[in-house]
Scaffold this active site. Sequence first.
Site, PDB file in Angstrom:
ATOM      1  N   GLN A 108       0.728  24.473 -19.238  1.00  0.00           N
ATOM      2  CA  GLN A 108       1.794  24.838 -18.298  1.00  0.00           C
ATOM      3  C   GLN A 108       2.722  25.898 -18.877  1.00  0.00           C
ATOM      4  OE1 GLN A 108       1.939  23.758 -15.179  1.00  0.00           O
ATOM      5  NE2 GLN A 108       0.443  22.114 -15.270  1.00  0.00           N
ATOM      6  N   ASP A 124      -0.335  21.634 -26.343  1.00  0.00           N
ATOM      7  CA  ASP A 124      -0.961  21.742 -25.032  1.00  0.00           C
ATOM      8  C   ASP A 124      -0.108  22.705 -24.210  1.00  0.00           C
ATOM      9  OD1 ASP A 124      -1.795  21.554 -22.462  1.00  0.00           O
ATOM     10  OD2 ASP A 124      -1.625  19.368 -22.315  1.00  0.00           O
ATOM     11  N   LYS A 182      -4.575  28.352 -14.123  1.00  0.00           N
ATOM     12  CA  LYS A 182      -3.157  28.129 -13.812  1.00  0.00           C
ATOM     13  C   LYS A 182      -2.345  29.404 -14.010  1.00  0.00           C
ATOM     14  CE  LYS A 182      -3.206  23.372 -15.568  1.00  0.00           C
ATOM     15  NZ  LYS A 182      -3.427  22.513 -14.425  1.00  0.00           N
ATOM     16  N   CYS A 210      -1.952  13.003 -13.744  1.00  0.00           N
ATOM     17  CA  CYS A 210      -2.685  12.802 -15.006  1.00  0.00           C
ATOM     18  C   CYS A 210      -1.716  12.559 -16.158  1.00  0.00           C
ATOM     19  CB  CYS A 210      -3.612  13.979 -15.318  1.00  0.00           C
ATOM     20  SG  CYS A 210      -4.802  14.304 -14.035  1.00  0.00           S
ATOM     21  N   HIS A 234       0.055  15.055 -20.760  1.00  0.00           N
ATOM     22  CA  HIS A 234      -1.062  15.011 -19.812  1.00  0.00           C
ATOM     23  C   HIS A 234      -2.196  14.237 -20.495  1.00  0.00           C
ATOM     24  CE1 HIS A 234      -4.553  16.619 -17.613  1.00  0.00           C
ATOM     25  NE2 HIS A 234      -3.718  16.964 -16.658  1.00  0.00           N
TER      26      HIS A 234
HETATM   27  N1  C6P Z   1      -2.796  19.761 -14.976  1.00  0.00           N
HETATM   28  C1  C6P Z   1      -1.778  19.313 -12.851  1.00  0.00           C
HETATM   29  O1  C6P Z   1      -1.800  19.201 -11.613  1.00  0.00           O
HETATM   30  P1  C6P Z   1      -7.525  21.672 -17.110  1.00  0.00           P
HETATM   31  O2  C6P Z   1      -7.774  20.684 -16.017  1.00  0.00           O
HETATM   32  O3  C6P Z   1      -8.449  21.469 -18.278  1.00  0.00           O
HETATM   33  O4  C6P Z   1      -7.479  23.076 -16.637  1.00  0.00           O
HETATM   34  O5  C6P Z   1      -6.025  21.404 -17.617  1.00  0.00           O
HETATM   35  C2  C6P Z   1      -5.667  20.140 -18.091  1.00  0.00           C
HETATM   36  C3  C6P Z   1      -4.206  20.065 -18.349  1.00  0.00           C
HETATM   37  C4  C6P Z   1      -3.771  19.909 -19.633  1.00  0.00           C
HETATM   38  N2  C6P Z   1      -2.460  19.888 -19.921  1.00  0.00           N
HETATM   39  C5  C6P Z   1      -1.512  20.021 -18.982  1.00  0.00           C
HETATM   40  C6  C6P Z   1      -0.073  20.018 -19.380  1.00  0.00           C
HETATM   41  C7  C6P Z   1      -1.903  20.176 -17.652  1.00  0.00           C
HETATM   42  O6  C6P Z   1      -0.971  20.311 -16.724  1.00  0.00           O
HETATM   43  C8  C6P Z   1      -3.273  20.177 -17.322  1.00  0.00           C
HETATM   44  C9  C6P Z   1      -3.714  20.268 -15.892  1.00  0.00           C
HETATM   45  C10 C6P Z   1      -3.015  19.818 -13.549  1.00  0.00           C
HETATM   46  O7  C6P Z   1      -0.779  19.039 -13.508  1.00  0.00           O
HETATM   47  C11 C6P Z   1      -4.241  19.110 -13.106  1.00  0.00           C
HETATM   48  S1  C6P Z   1      -4.255  17.404 -13.590  1.00  0.00           S
END
Ligand code: C6P
Length: 403
Positions: A196, A193, A219, A359, A116
Amino acid sequence: MTGFPDLRADFPILETGVHFLDSGASSQKPIQVLEAMDRFARTSYANVHRGAYKLSVAATDAYEAARQRVADFLGADHDEVVFTRGATTSLNSIAFGWGLEHLRPGDRILTTVMEHHANLVPWQMVAKRTGATLDHIPITEDGRLDLDAFLEKLDERVRVVAVTGMSNALGTIPDVPWIAGRAHEAGARVVVDAAQLVPHREVDVRELGADFLAFSSHKMLGPTGIGVLWGRMDALEEMEPFEGGGEMIADVTLHNATWAPIPHRFEAGTPPIIEAVGLHAAIDYLDSIGMDQIFAHDQHLTAVALERLSDVPGVQIHGPRDTENRGGVISITMDGTHAHDLATILDEHGVAVRAGHHCAKPLMRELGVAATARLSFYVYNTEEDIDATVTGLRKAGELFGVG
Ligand code: C6P
């Protein structure tokens, strides 16, 4: 079916009838979380770590109890848990707080092509500022990390290995304990990271073997506005605060400041207090189901969806085709159809999926697509959601003359 409990009555938004398959972007919230936040705001709210009066003490206790709850959930220690605004802030804090301090020209940062942007762009920025170079572990045909290539790229100049715990676009779950073991042998720090991963699978940070871990509350059934940066204490001790301000200091003069103990030095300003209470309730909810059960449910739905989707004319599945080491995220395209059109038609069938690059633009380039439509499952999803998706996709196929 799997004997997984029907939890839909806990999620008021599902009364709208939506087939919600976009939990990878953000999950829905159960009444248990909504009520915990409401109750706290009505009865115990004040700023934390600042007041001697009873309400402030109660709020501080609730905030620190949330930190302990996260620590217990991860098999971590209380002081290793830093509250942030979300996974993105956590990853930036690591890149800027640790990376800027420790990376030098000639050092290497190793990340992956499936990251991401939140675990890629901060490292690009820090690489430019420090003179370190950035390299990427490629993926195999079936959307898994190419571990032979990883070993070839790993040498003693690699100072950081930054890897996803689970791809938000492919669902792939890399073997992080193995990767972390090899990275540590080479002397690198390991950043995971887990945005997920943590919502869907039991994570014990000691078993995972990482030095730093990042995820978001929103999430995992919790509210937006709060996330977690976990670091092993020796790794956090090597990190400088990324933000300065109130509550993160031990002392301040007109020209200098010294830092409060960890974790407070990494929590400048008023923290997300009501949100911490919500995250606490979300973890209680997840644990009451059981993370093993949740992962098994995700895997069941994934297996059903992979099978039913492969029967739909023109549909391509990107990422692993079986449930081995993969979570409940499935990216698809349909021949001759734009992913956004697919999502629009699915929406007309009451199915909410995300369409776009998720992203993860470098990954999309690697896959040779501009965008995919993505199904992502969570505790409230059922096979009916998959059936509605398949019906919508068949209609889309007819409309666009596919098959
Ligand atoms: N992915 C998706 O639709 P935030 O936005 O800070 O809560 O999380 C960022 C982020 C970082 N790493 C991974 C693997 C992610 O999936 C995400 C967020 C969402 O896939 C929004 S782009």
